[in-house]
Scaffold this active site. Structure first.
Site, PDB file in Angstrom:
ATOM      1  N   GLU A 139       0.827  -1.211   0.000  1.00 12.01           N
ATOM      2  CA  GLU A 139       0.000   0.000   0.000  1.00 12.01           C
ATOM      3  C   GLU A 139       0.859   1.257   0.000  1.00 12.01           C
ATOM      4  OE1 GLU A 139      -2.793  -0.304   3.241  1.00 12.01           O
ATOM      5  OE2 GLU A 139      -3.908  -1.906   2.248  1.00 12.01           O
ATOM      6  N   LYS A 156     -15.963  -2.263   2.611  1.00 13.01           N
ATOM      7  CA  LYS A 156     -15.228  -2.590   1.379  1.00 13.01           C
ATOM      8  C   LYS A 156     -16.228  -3.220   0.414  1.00 13.01           C
ATOM      9  CE  LYS A 156     -10.762  -3.665   3.596  1.00 13.01           C
ATOM     10  NZ  LYS A 156     -10.021  -4.756   4.302  1.00 13.01           N
TER      11      LYS A 156
HETATM   12  P1  PGA Z   1      -6.469  -6.243   2.354  1.00 14.43           P
HETATM   13  O1  PGA Z   1      -6.412  -5.660   3.807  1.00 14.43           O
HETATM   14  O2  PGA Z   1      -5.060  -6.692   2.099  1.00 14.43           O
HETATM   15  O3  PGA Z   1      -7.362  -7.450   2.523  1.00 14.43           O
HETATM   16  O4  PGA Z   1      -6.988  -5.260   1.404  1.00 14.43           O
HETATM   17  C1  PGA Z   1      -6.489  -4.377   4.200  1.00 14.43           C
HETATM   18  C2  PGA Z   1      -7.113  -4.367   5.563  1.00 14.43           C
HETATM   19  O5  PGA Z   1      -6.997  -5.359   6.317  1.00 14.43           O
HETATM   20  O6  PGA Z   1      -7.749  -3.383   5.907  1.00 14.43           O
HETATM   21 ZN    ZN Z   2      -8.241  -4.216   7.948  1.00  9.90          ZN
END
Ligand code: PGA
Ligand code: ZN
Length: 414
Positions: free
Chosen positions: A198, A331
């Site tokens: 990220e 999400k």
């Molecule tokens: P992800 O995790 O790698 O599943 O996108 C991000 C998160 O745990 O917020």
């Molecule tokens: Zn998370």
């Protein structure tokens, strides 16, 4: 809104893993296009990204879907998403996968907004959106986003408690990100300049030294710019959890903590570093552990559920009943369409949860999420600070703020 055509293409996420962009064309000629992101530390109860058989099966599903969609007319987002859900038939998009379902849902929404001459956030909120969220950015990280070679805690995050504008808020986070890099050069002899999935820095420092460094960076930048910044964590505790021993394994400290140990450790971190945000402090089924943290620190810290809720209304209801959180990660690809996403937002709002709309670690170069965050009435917008696939989402929010006006920044009272 009559569907004239649906097309798709192989694309890539920011980890250069394949995903599919979906383009929907209306008979008026307007088009919408979107490609779903992908997580690395996924909740067990998320909608699966692909049908059984993977991406090749998704292509077959799309061919089948095309024969059903072309020529069909829809009057609302809900009607379109219900059509997708019925076509899937499994209740959690396990037959067609969320890459197909969310790709179609968001592409339809974009085309629908254009057709109706309104911004996407307006279409998704039926015109009632009145505020925009503040950015919440990952500056230093580890866990599954760093191949296990940095700190155990997945993310150390920074956010403004108040800001005059999104631009001011985002700039403050950019400076903190830079400042963290400078402090790592001074304090971490093993620092290679490395960043993770990220765009957060990785470090060889201990968990606590790493958090302290971010607190120092936020203090320095905050007083320089006159912006009140807060620090938080995404523990992503399910990724530390060892089921056989029912305990959390911290590789850096070579230590196992049982549930009580984990709760005390999190409380200690909240107090020592004045943390204002703690996401997934316990594994994804520990509703009672979460509620212990809400009871003792919920008045001053956001206790945020991600893997425990997976943007799913029935899990959110359990969390409200048990008082297991005071904020929730939303999400869209965890649940697979925008109608279900907005239903989760509504349910969480009824329970008084603050809304945090979030990117995934493997993102795509689209900015629809910024509109979804506004439509959801989010308090925070969790997006990495650097990397084109993240920056585009911040820029879209700045553009909405500066070019459209009429929205006020969210406020956080902690
Ligand atoms: P992800 O995790 O790698 O599943 O996108 C991000 C998160 O745990 O917020
Ligand atoms: Zn998370």
């Amino acid at each position: 809104m009559r569907i004239k055509d649906i097309r798709w293409n192989l694309e890539y996420t920011s980890r250069a893993n394949p995903t599919i962009s979906i383009t929907i064309v209306f008979s008026s000629g307007v088009i919408g296009r979107f490609a779903s992101p992908a997580g690395a530390s996924k909740g067990k109860l998320e909608a699966p990204s692909y049908p059984e058989g993977g991406i090749e099966s998704a292509f077959r599903v799309l061919k089948e879907l095309k024969t059903k969609l072309v020529g069909r007319e829809f009057f609302s987002q809900r009607e379109f998403d219900n059509f997708l859900s019925e076509f899937d038939g499994s209740n959690n998009y396990s037959r067609i996968g969320s890459v197909v379902s969310l790709g179609c849902s968001v592409a339809f929404a974009e085309a629908a907004a254009l057709e109706n001459n309104v911004p996407l956030f307006h279409w998704l909120s039926n015109g009632v959106a009145s505020s925009y969220p503040l950015p919440l950015g990952n500056v230093l990280g580890g866990g599954k986003h760093s191949r296990g070679r940095s700190i155990d805690i997945q993310e150390v995050l920074v956010f403004p408690l108040k800001a005059k504008s999104y631009r001011e808020a985002y700039e403050a986070l950019v400076y903190v990100h830079k400042k963290v890099g400078e402090l790592l050069i001074q304090r971490d002899p093993g620092f290679t300049g490395g960043k993770n999935d990220e765009g957060a820095w990785t470090t060889s420092l201990s968990n606590e030294d790493a958090i302290q460094l971010v607190v120092d960076a936020a203090d320095l930048v905050g007083s320089e710019l006159g912006v009140k910044l807060a620090v938080g964590l995404d523990v992503a505790a399910s990724t530390l959890f060892d089921e056989p021993s029912a305990s959390y394994y911290y590789r850096k400290m070579n230590k196992y903590l049982d549930k009580e140990g984990q709760i005390s450790y999190i409380l200690e971190l909240i107090d020592r570093f004045n943390l204002k945000y703690v996401e997934d402090p316990l594994e994804e089924n520990d509703f009672s552990g979460f509620s212990r943290l809400v009871e003792s620190r919920g008045n001053k810290t956001l206790i945020v559920g991600d893997d425990i809720f997976v943007t799913n209304v029935s899990r959110i209801k359990l969390g409200i009943k048990d008082n297991s959180a005071n904020a929730i990660i939303i999400k869209p690809n965890q649940v697979g369409d925008l109608t279900k996403t907005m239903e989760a937002v509504r349910e969480a709002g009824l329970g008084g949860f603050k809304i945090v709309v979030s990117h995934r670690s493997g993102e795509t170069v689209y900015s629809h999420l910024s509109h979804i965050a506004i439509a959801a009435g989010a308090t925070l917008f969790k997006v990495g600070i650097v990397g084109g696939e993240r920056i585009i989402k911040h820029l879209e929010l700045i553009r909405i703020e500066e070019e459209m006006g009429g929205l006020r920044p969210a406020t956080i009272n902690l």
